[in-house]
Design a protein around this motif. Sequence first.
Motif, PDB file in Angstrom:
ATOM      1  N   ALA A   1     -78.543 103.539 -68.695  1.00 14.37           N
ATOM      2  CA  ALA A   1     -78.031 102.191 -68.962  1.00 14.37           C
ATOM      3  C   ALA A   1     -76.544 102.260 -69.289  1.00 14.37           C
ATOM      4  CB  ALA A   1     -78.813 101.577 -70.113  1.00 14.37           C
ATOM      5  N   LYS A   2     -75.785 101.334 -68.721  1.00 15.51           N
ATOM      6  CA  LYS A   2     -74.354 101.279 -68.972  1.00 15.51           C
ATOM      7  C   LYS A   2     -74.014  99.972 -69.671  1.00 15.51           C
ATOM      8  CE  LYS A   2     -72.970 104.152 -65.034  1.00 15.51           C
ATOM      9  NZ  LYS A   2     -72.143 104.229 -63.806  1.00 15.51           N
ATOM     10  N   PRO A   3     -73.074 100.014 -70.618  1.00 17.93           N
ATOM     11  CA  PRO A   3     -72.683  98.774 -71.305  1.00 17.93           C
ATOM     12  C   PRO A   3     -72.010  97.801 -70.355  1.00 17.93           C
ATOM     13  CG  PRO A   3     -71.247 100.602 -71.925  1.00 17.93           C
ATOM     14  CD  PRO A   3     -72.365 101.195 -71.114  1.00 17.93           C
ATOM     15  N   GLU A   4     -72.057  96.533 -70.722  1.00 16.88           N
ATOM     16  CA  GLU A   4     -71.468  95.494 -69.889  1.00 16.88           C
ATOM     17  C   GLU A   4     -69.959  95.361 -70.107  1.00 16.88           C
ATOM     18  OE1 GLU A   4     -73.735  91.825 -69.975  1.00 16.88           O
ATOM     19  OE2 GLU A   4     -75.437  92.911 -70.791  1.00 16.88           O
ATOM     20  N   VAL A   5     -69.427  96.098 -71.073  1.00 17.76           N
ATOM     21  CA  VAL A   5     -67.989  96.094 -71.355  1.00 17.76           C
ATOM     22  C   VAL A   5     -67.467  97.514 -71.192  1.00 17.76           C
ATOM     23  CG1 VAL A   5     -66.208  95.677 -73.088  1.00 17.76           C
ATOM     24  CG2 VAL A   5     -68.174  94.152 -72.940  1.00 17.76           C
TER      25      VAL A   5
END
Length: 377
Positions: free
Chosen positions: A17-21
């Motif tokens: 999972a990668k952050p949206e920022v």
Amino acid sequence: MSFFKKLGKLLGWAESAKPEVDLDTELYEQLRPFRFPLIAVVVMMLFGAIGYMITSDFSLIDGIYQAGMTFTTLGYTEVSDISVAGRFFTIFYVLLGFVVFTFSIGLIIEVLKKGELTRLIKEKNMLYKIARLKNHYVICYHNEFTQELAKQFKQTYTPFVVVSDLPDFEKIAEANKYPFYVKCPPHSDLAFLKTHLSSAKGIISLSQNSADNIAIIVSARLYEKDIKRISPYSIITIANSELDSERFKKLGANTVVLATKLAAQRLSVVSVRPDMENLLEQYLYTRDQSIDIEEVKVPDESWVRFRRLKDVSFRQIANVSVIGIKDVNNHFLPMPKGDAMIGTGAKLLLIGTPEDIKEVKKIIKNKQIPDILNIKV
């Protein structure tokens, strides 16, 4: 799709999972001063190697080796005999290396002293952790309500992220042992992205200022439309008056808690029944929950519709009792008898263990009558 992505999908590997920022731009900006020390080391090594090649007739490899030992002050031994000119060059090279080294260390210390680089690295690691959360709650603003709610959520293993724009919020969050936190204006789009609101179950606004709570409610509903979310957020907030409560509900809040009214109701119950003081804490708010209470809406296609309470036999199937029925007009029938009818749009107030209630919810959603019940259609 690449071969490795196809292979990962075939084997069921989940992508990280990668952050949206993305904070890489800010990190690169903080790392910009580190370019000079890196370039200085390379230039000094080349300068030293060329100097020894000219003054002492060293080969390129010997020159680089001698320059490396001299610049790092290791000084194991000389690769070969150094000429008089080479010794003068060594003295100059050592002094120049000391100046470059001192300036570079001072530059690095100055960057680290500001603390912005360390803060960005910690925030980036935190955002990656938050990006792995699913069905969590976003708690907006920090105060005494937030502290108590965080304790309850940790005891019941409910995932949550606290977001606040207080100046020293990082220290406050660490002192209160918040597992996930973000320093940002809670009502901003940036806060919604950093807290991974797109995968959250709901948002809780606990500001003492009504304007802040209004901003959270409106912003969350607008964000909900922007991302085209299928299931609406559960928005919970607090209010100081009945007028604020009605206003928040009209704006889109699902639940509004009046702290003063709630405290008065609790005091009233305790004054009438002192022995009931710790009942809820023992059975509903403990870490190892023995019973739970939940309101479940009956779907329009459910087999439960238009049947009497005694015919659905939830207690027989899963040891769950119905302690209340709310009809489509919000008329509440407490402790209904077996002849009570379950109508369209009814909501059932169930009591039982969390596992048993979960099982009953599945049964209620079914269109077909459970095989365990001998009911004629």
